[in-house]
Design an enzyme around this catalytic site. Structure first.
Site, PDB file in Angstrom:
ATOM      1  N   THR A  99      43.964  36.990  39.067  1.00  0.00           N
ATOM      2  CA  THR A  99      45.047  36.005  39.162  1.00  0.00           C
ATOM      3  C   THR A  99      46.356  36.779  39.121  1.00  0.00           C
ATOM      4  O   THR A  99      46.636  37.455  38.126  1.00  0.00           O
ATOM      5  CB  THR A  99      45.008  35.024  37.975  1.00  0.00           C
ATOM      6  OG1 THR A  99      43.735  34.387  37.942  1.00  0.00           O
ATOM      7  CG2 THR A  99      46.100  33.974  38.104  1.00  0.00           C
ATOM      8  N   LYS A 174      45.704  28.281  42.574  1.00  0.00           N
ATOM      9  CA  LYS A 174      45.310  28.584  41.187  1.00  0.00           C
ATOM     10  C   LYS A 174      46.462  28.280  40.221  1.00  0.00           C
ATOM     11  O   LYS A 174      46.274  27.645  39.175  1.00  0.00           O
ATOM     12  CB  LYS A 174      44.921  30.066  41.117  1.00  0.00           C
ATOM     13  CG  LYS A 174      44.753  30.642  39.740  1.00  0.00           C
ATOM     14  CD  LYS A 174      43.393  30.366  39.162  1.00  0.00           C
ATOM     15  CE  LYS A 174      43.298  30.866  37.725  1.00  0.00           C
ATOM     16  NZ  LYS A 174      42.097  30.407  37.057  1.00  0.00           N
ATOM     17  N   LYS A 249      49.704  33.411  30.562  1.00  0.00           N
ATOM     18  CA  LYS A 249      49.892  34.265  31.755  1.00  0.00           C
ATOM     19  C   LYS A 249      50.037  33.399  33.011  1.00  0.00           C
ATOM     20  O   LYS A 249      50.960  33.589  33.810  1.00  0.00           O
ATOM     21  CB  LYS A 249      48.683  35.198  31.902  1.00  0.00           C
ATOM     22  CG  LYS A 249      48.672  35.957  33.222  1.00  0.00           C
ATOM     23  CD  LYS A 249      47.349  36.648  33.507  1.00  0.00           C
ATOM     24  CE  LYS A 249      47.325  37.106  34.957  1.00  0.00           C
ATOM     25  NZ  LYS A 249      46.067  37.740  35.348  1.00  0.00           N
TER      26      LYS A 249
HETATM   27  P1  NAD Z   1      39.752  41.817  31.447  1.00  0.00           P
HETATM   28  O1  NAD Z   1      40.977  42.385  30.846  1.00  0.00           O
HETATM   29  O2  NAD Z   1      38.568  41.524  30.581  1.00  0.00           O
HETATM   30  O3  NAD Z   1      39.232  42.751  32.657  1.00  0.00           O
HETATM   31  C1  NAD Z   1      40.085  43.489  33.485  1.00  0.00           C
HETATM   32  C2  NAD Z   1      39.501  44.888  33.592  1.00  0.00           C
HETATM   33  O4  NAD Z   1      40.290  45.662  34.495  1.00  0.00           O
HETATM   34  C3  NAD Z   1      39.503  45.643  32.259  1.00  0.00           C
HETATM   35  O5  NAD Z   1      38.185  46.018  31.943  1.00  0.00           O
HETATM   36  C4  NAD Z   1      40.401  46.865  32.518  1.00  0.00           C
HETATM   37  O6  NAD Z   1      39.942  48.040  31.855  1.00  0.00           O
HETATM   38  C5  NAD Z   1      40.283  46.999  34.024  1.00  0.00           C
HETATM   39  N1  NAD Z   1      41.389  47.710  34.646  1.00  0.00           N
HETATM   40  C6  NAD Z   1      42.712  47.552  34.453  1.00  0.00           C
HETATM   41  N2  NAD Z   1      43.425  48.362  35.258  1.00  0.00           N
HETATM   42  C7  NAD Z   1      42.512  49.051  35.983  1.00  0.00           C
HETATM   43  C8  NAD Z   1      42.601  50.033  36.993  1.00  0.00           C
HETATM   44  N3  NAD Z   1      43.776  50.497  37.419  1.00  0.00           N
HETATM   45  N4  NAD Z   1      41.465  50.521  37.526  1.00  0.00           N
HETATM   46  C9  NAD Z   1      40.248  50.078  37.107  1.00  0.00           C
HETATM   47  N5  NAD Z   1      40.095  49.126  36.141  1.00  0.00           N
HETATM   48  C10 NAD Z   1      41.209  48.636  35.602  1.00  0.00           C
HETATM   49  O7  NAD Z   1      40.216  40.493  32.209  1.00  0.00           O
HETATM   50  P2  NAD Z   1      39.289  39.274  32.696  1.00  0.00           P
HETATM   51  O8  NAD Z   1      39.279  38.218  31.652  1.00  0.00           O
HETATM   52  O9  NAD Z   1      38.006  39.834  33.218  1.00  0.00           O
HETATM   53  O10 NAD Z   1      40.183  38.708  33.891  1.00  0.00           O
HETATM   54  C11 NAD Z   1      40.242  39.364  35.158  1.00  0.00           C
HETATM   55  C12 NAD Z   1      41.137  38.510  36.050  1.00  0.00           C
HETATM   56  O11 NAD Z   1      40.579  37.203  36.197  1.00  0.00           O
HETATM   57  C13 NAD Z   1      42.551  38.332  35.478  1.00  0.00           C
HETATM   58  O12 NAD Z   1      43.479  38.407  36.525  1.00  0.00           O
HETATM   59  C14 NAD Z   1      42.487  36.937  34.853  1.00  0.00           C
HETATM   60  O13 NAD Z   1      43.754  36.294  34.825  1.00  0.00           O
HETATM   61  C15 NAD Z   1      41.531  36.225  35.783  1.00  0.00           C
HETATM   62  N6  NAD Z   1      40.801  35.100  35.166  1.00  0.00           N
HETATM   63  C16 NAD Z   1      40.228  35.248  33.946  1.00  0.00           C
HETATM   64  C17 NAD Z   1      39.525  34.167  33.392  1.00  0.00           C
HETATM   65  C18 NAD Z   1      38.862  34.279  32.041  1.00  0.00           C
HETATM   66  O14 NAD Z   1      38.406  33.240  31.512  1.00  0.00           O
HETATM   67  N7  NAD Z   1      38.739  35.468  31.453  1.00  0.00           N
HETATM   68  C19 NAD Z   1      39.432  32.949  34.086  1.00  0.00           C
HETATM   69  C20 NAD Z   1      39.999  32.850  35.346  1.00  0.00           C
HETATM   70  C21 NAD Z   1      40.703  33.934  35.888  1.00  0.00           C
END
Ligand code: NAD
Length: 303
Positions: A99, A174, A249
């Protein structure tokens, strides 16, 4: 092209981890990369191959999927001299499931087009539970051709795909949806608090609101009071679900989009202020429906 693909998956966190595992289950070859070694080990335990960099994961891949914390990480992975767009062969498909800001997403698409790479923005709804179960909804922005190419990959991770339109429109959908969700959750929480103060039981108010014009997801599915909807986070001590920090966020991104397009979103702005205050106290560990407890705490008990 065959039905199974070589897929690079960058960002195997809460969402990306189970999404990558579902791609493996569907028969795709997945090479994962994350900054966290522990998360890479977990992805490997689910059948992915751990790569040492995003570039290594993407070498020879038909498809690159990203699930990253925000726009800076997405643009950092794809753009610049070291970014993937500098080396991906023309015709590769990239799917960004993070997102991010609508305008950053358009920048991502422009850079993809300049590199001859097909791209979709495909943010998700459904949370970690949906990611694990493979029942996510994907809101997709991009050309018909890119959407068609992305469809079999997205279908391995989700149940519903909506092609929202041009590049960036998945992100737009979204942010608008989550702004509406935040407003309706604050409204539901205020209504339950007022009903209680007026002497109604939670059950009586739920029975009315959930079957009349007050009905909405924030009442019917994730009611902000315990005891009325079995699956709601309120029945699990307000554990997320959808954490306050994530709602904060998304509301910030919605507000940035509203400011940039001069939309008068008074309730969206107010919901952001409410969730900013809430996040300062409880940040990531509480479901966003816990805003109900803030309202109750600010209400004097009846004499
Ligand atoms: P998260 O922080 O658990 O996962 C993100 C991952 O990206 C982390 O493991 C981090 O180490 C990795 N990362 C960051 N920079 C990096 C890079 N340069 N290279 C490689 N890896 C890198 O977040 P999440 O909860 O899995 O969410 C991921 C996306 O989905 C976000 O944009 C979030 O807004 C969206 N989202 C999350 C949810 C939820 O319920 N968690 C729901 C809908 C949407």
């Amino acid at each position: 092209m065959s039905d199974t693909f070589e897929i690079a998956f960058i960002g195997v966190g809460h969402m990306g981890g189970p999404m990558a595992a579902n791609l493996v289950k569907a028969g795709h070859t997945v090479r994962a990369f994350d900054l966290s070694v522990e998360l890479l080990d977990a992805a490997a335990a689910h059948g992915a191959t751990a790569a040492t960099s995003a570039a290594q994961a993407a070498e020879g891949a038909d498809v690159v999927v990203t699930s990253l914390p925000g726009g800076a990480a997405v643009l950092g992975v794809y753009m610049g001299d070291q970014g993937l767009f500098a080396s991906l062969p023309a015709g590769t498909l990239v799917i960004d499931c993070s997102t991010i800001d609508v305008f950053e997403s358009r920048t991502f698409h422009e850079a993809a087009a300049a590199a001859g790479v097909l791209a979709v923005d495909a943010p998700v709804s459904g949370g970690v539970v949906g990611a694990e179960a493979g029942t996510l909804t994907f809101m997709v922005g991009g050309t018909e051709e890119a959407f068609a190419r992305a469809t079999p990959v997205l279908e391995a991770m989700g149940r519903k795909l909506v092609h929202c339109g041009e590049p960036g429109s998945g992100q737009a959908a979204k942010l608008c949806n989550n702004m509406l969700l935040a407003i309706s959750m604050v409204g539901a929480a205020e209504a339950f608090a007022l009903a209680k103060q007026l002497g109604l039981s939670d059950q009586a108010f739920f029975d009315v609101a959930s079957t009349s014009s007050g009905s909405c997801w924030a009442v019917n599915v994730n009611a902000p009071v315990p005891g009325v909807v079995e699956t709601s986070a309120a029945n699990n001590d307000y554990r997320p679900g959808f954490a306050v920090a994530l709602m904060q966020k998304d509301l910030r991104l919605a507000q940035a989009a509203a400011d940039a397009t001069h939309v008068s979103n008074e309730l969206g702005r107010h919901a952001l202020e409410i969730y900013e205050r809430f996040a300062a106290d409880e940040a990531a560990t509480t479901d966003f429906s816990g805003v109900y407890n803030k309202i109750v705490a600010a209400t004097p008990t009846p004499a």
